[in-house]
Scaffold this motif. Structure first.
Motif, PDB file in Angstrom:
ATOM      1  N   ARG A 154     -10.182  29.079  60.353  1.00 16.75           N
ATOM      2  CA  ARG A 154      -8.242  30.110  61.223  1.00 16.75           C
ATOM      3  C   ARG A 154      -8.094  28.553  61.633  1.00 16.75           C
ATOM      4  O   ARG A 154      -6.656  28.827  62.459  1.00 16.75           O
ATOM      5  CB  ARG A 154      -9.035  30.706  62.940  1.00 16.75           C
ATOM      6  CG  ARG A 154     -10.082  31.887  62.132  1.00 16.75           C
ATOM      7  CD  ARG A 154     -10.404  33.162  63.284  1.00 16.75           C
ATOM      8  NE  ARG A 154     -10.565  32.815  64.509  1.00 16.75           N
ATOM      9  CZ  ARG A 154     -11.904  32.924  64.397  1.00 16.75           C
ATOM     10  NH1 ARG A 154     -12.783  33.363  64.130  1.00 16.75           N
ATOM     11  NH2 ARG A 154     -12.415  32.464  65.835  1.00 16.75           N
ATOM     12  N   TYR A 183      -7.360  25.493  60.497  1.00 18.03           N
ATOM     13  CA  TYR A 183      -6.663  25.536  59.886  1.00 18.03           C
ATOM     14  C   TYR A 183      -5.391  26.079  59.513  1.00 18.03           C
ATOM     15  O   TYR A 183      -4.416  25.566  59.207  1.00 18.03           O
ATOM     16  CB  TYR A 183      -7.807  24.859  58.455  1.00 18.03           C
ATOM     17  CG  TYR A 183      -6.822  24.642  57.417  1.00 18.03           C
ATOM     18  CD1 TYR A 183      -6.538  23.197  57.359  1.00 18.03           C
ATOM     19  CD2 TYR A 183      -6.455  25.336  56.427  1.00 18.03           C
ATOM     20  CE1 TYR A 183      -5.719  23.087  56.340  1.00 18.03           C
ATOM     21  CE2 TYR A 183      -5.143  24.907  55.909  1.00 18.03           C
ATOM     22  CZ  TYR A 183      -5.280  23.560  55.336  1.00 18.03           C
ATOM     23  OH  TYR A 183      -4.554  23.367  54.342  1.00 18.03           O
ATOM     24  N   ILE A 184      -6.008  27.410  59.818  1.00 15.95           N
ATOM     25  CA  ILE A 184      -4.343  28.293  59.386  1.00 15.95           C
ATOM     26  C   ILE A 184      -3.562  27.977  60.304  1.00 15.95           C
ATOM     27  O   ILE A 184      -2.453  28.201  59.940  1.00 15.95           O
ATOM     28  CB  ILE A 184      -5.040  29.457  59.289  1.00 15.95           C
ATOM     29  CG1 ILE A 184      -5.833  29.550  57.310  1.00 15.95           C
ATOM     30  CG2 ILE A 184      -4.056  30.688  59.046  1.00 15.95           C
ATOM     31  CD1 ILE A 184      -6.245  31.133  57.657  1.00 15.95           C
ATOM     32  N   ALA A 185      -4.018  28.040  61.630  1.00 16.31           N
ATOM     33  CA  ALA A 185      -3.504  28.145  62.703  1.00 16.31           C
ATOM     34  C   ALA A 185      -2.205  26.639  62.579  1.00 16.31           C
ATOM     35  O   ALA A 185      -1.313  26.180  63.036  1.00 16.31           O
ATOM     36  CB  ALA A 185      -3.170  28.119  64.231  1.00 16.31           C
ATOM     37  N   GLN A 195      -1.939  25.148  59.739  1.00 14.97           N
ATOM     38  CA  GLN A 195      -0.492  25.061  58.912  1.00 14.97           C
ATOM     39  C   GLN A 195      -0.113  25.683  59.102  1.00 14.97           C
ATOM     40  O   GLN A 195       1.539  25.293  58.447  1.00 14.97           O
ATOM     41  CB  GLN A 195      -1.956  26.095  57.531  1.00 14.97           C
ATOM     42  CG  GLN A 195      -1.213  26.165  56.177  1.00 14.97           C
ATOM     43  CD  GLN A 195      -2.090  26.749  55.320  1.00 14.97           C
ATOM     44  OE1 GLN A 195      -2.365  27.303  55.779  1.00 14.97           O
ATOM     45  NE2 GLN A 195      -1.920  25.935  54.144  1.00 14.97           N
ATOM     46  N   GLN A 196       0.162  27.127  59.796  1.00 11.97           N
ATOM     47  CA  GLN A 196       1.800  27.922  59.881  1.00 11.97           C
ATOM     48  C   GLN A 196       2.285  27.173  61.475  1.00 11.97           C
ATOM     49  O   GLN A 196       3.604  27.425  61.423  1.00 11.97           O
ATOM     50  CB  GLN A 196       0.944  29.478  60.689  1.00 11.97           C
ATOM     51  CG  GLN A 196       0.593  30.093  59.506  1.00 11.97           C
ATOM     52  CD  GLN A 196      -0.469  31.510  60.215  1.00 11.97           C
ATOM     53  OE1 GLN A 196      -0.551  31.575  61.121  1.00 11.97           O
ATOM     54  NE2 GLN A 196      -0.376  32.136  59.464  1.00 11.97           N
ATOM     55  N   ALA A 197       2.145  26.559  62.124  1.00 12.01           N
ATOM     56  CA  ALA A 197       2.889  25.859  62.955  1.00 12.01           C
ATOM     57  C   ALA A 197       3.646  24.780  62.542  1.00 12.01           C
ATOM     58  O   ALA A 197       3.894  24.284  62.471  1.00 12.01           O
ATOM     59  CB  ALA A 197       1.217  25.437  63.786  1.00 12.01           C
ATOM     60  N   ALA A 206       4.517  24.585  59.410  1.00 10.31           N
ATOM     61  CA  ALA A 206       5.320  25.006  58.363  1.00 10.31           C
ATOM     62  C   ALA A 206       6.984  25.808  59.428  1.00 10.31           C
ATOM     63  O   ALA A 206       7.700  25.616  58.488  1.00 10.31           O
ATOM     64  CB  ALA A 206       4.677  26.027  57.420  1.00 10.31           C
ATOM     65  N   SER A 207       6.448  26.216  60.913  1.00 14.65           N
ATOM     66  CA  SER A 207       7.745  26.648  61.720  1.00 14.65           C
ATOM     67  C   SER A 207       8.847  24.877  61.604  1.00 14.65           C
ATOM     68  O   SER A 207       9.305  25.438  61.527  1.00 14.65           O
ATOM     69  CB  SER A 207       7.481  26.500  62.710  1.00 14.65           C
ATOM     70  OG  SER A 207       6.635  25.960  63.527  1.00 14.65           O
ATOM     71  N   GLU A 248       9.918  23.174  59.628  1.00 15.73           N
ATOM     72  CA  GLU A 248      10.896  23.372  58.096  1.00 15.73           C
ATOM     73  C   GLU A 248      12.459  23.710  58.846  1.00 15.73           C
ATOM     74  O   GLU A 248      13.224  23.550  57.959  1.00 15.73           O
ATOM     75  CB  GLU A 248      10.367  24.402  57.405  1.00 15.73           C
ATOM     76  CG  GLU A 248       9.107  24.116  56.132  1.00 15.73           C
ATOM     77  CD  GLU A 248       9.234  25.000  55.144  1.00 15.73           C
ATOM     78  OE1 GLU A 248       9.870  25.096  55.030  1.00 15.73           O
ATOM     79  OE2 GLU A 248       8.121  24.083  54.551  1.00 15.73           O
ATOM     80  N   VAL A 298       0.308  23.031  68.927  1.00 16.74           N
ATOM     81  CA  VAL A 298      -0.293  24.675  68.681  1.00 16.74           C
ATOM     82  C   VAL A 298      -1.814  25.186  69.319  1.00 16.74           C
ATOM     83  O   VAL A 298      -2.925  24.350  69.342  1.00 16.74           O
ATOM     84  CB  VAL A 298      -0.812  23.796  66.936  1.00 16.74           C
ATOM     85  CG1 VAL A 298      -1.538  24.818  67.039  1.00 16.74           C
ATOM     86  CG2 VAL A 298       0.080  23.137  65.972  1.00 16.74           C
TER      87      VAL A 298
END
Length: 99
Positions: A32, A34-36, A38-40, A42-43, A45, A66
């Motif tokens: 969880r 790692y996903i948090a 990764q998503q943060a 990615a934002s 971009e 994050v």
């Protein structure tokens, strides 16, 4: 406009270090986190300038906070050009400084 996100080797090592720390306690928690992250990341971009400046008067070096659980992570990154940004380091908010 969309930025390309690059990672320094130090940033990749930080992510592995933080993941390894959590996986020793709880595999699901590590996933969880790692996903948090990764998503943060990615934002960035689309919105790299929406986060706080990391170094006084340098508008291009910034920190992404994050949230995760009762604390979170801090991602240090630098906007290199109008198309590229580089993630330089990642740390837990309770750590003293970047590694």
């Amino acid at each position: 406009m969309s930025y390309t996100i690059r990672f320094t080797q130090e940033a990749l090592d930080d992510i592995v270090r933080l993941y390894d720390y959590l996986i020793a306690y709880d595999v699901d928690l590590a996933e969880r986190a790692y996903i948090a992250l990764q998503q943060a990341i990615a934002s960035l971009e689309h919105f790299p300038f929406s986060h706080r400046k990391a170094i006084g008067d340098d508008p291009l070096t910034r920190e992404l906070l994050v949230p995760f659980g009762s604390s979170g992570y801090v991602v240090l990154y630098r906007i290199e050009s109008s198309e590229v940004l580089t993630v330089a380091a990642v740390r837990h908010q309770w750590e003293d400084d970047y590694h």
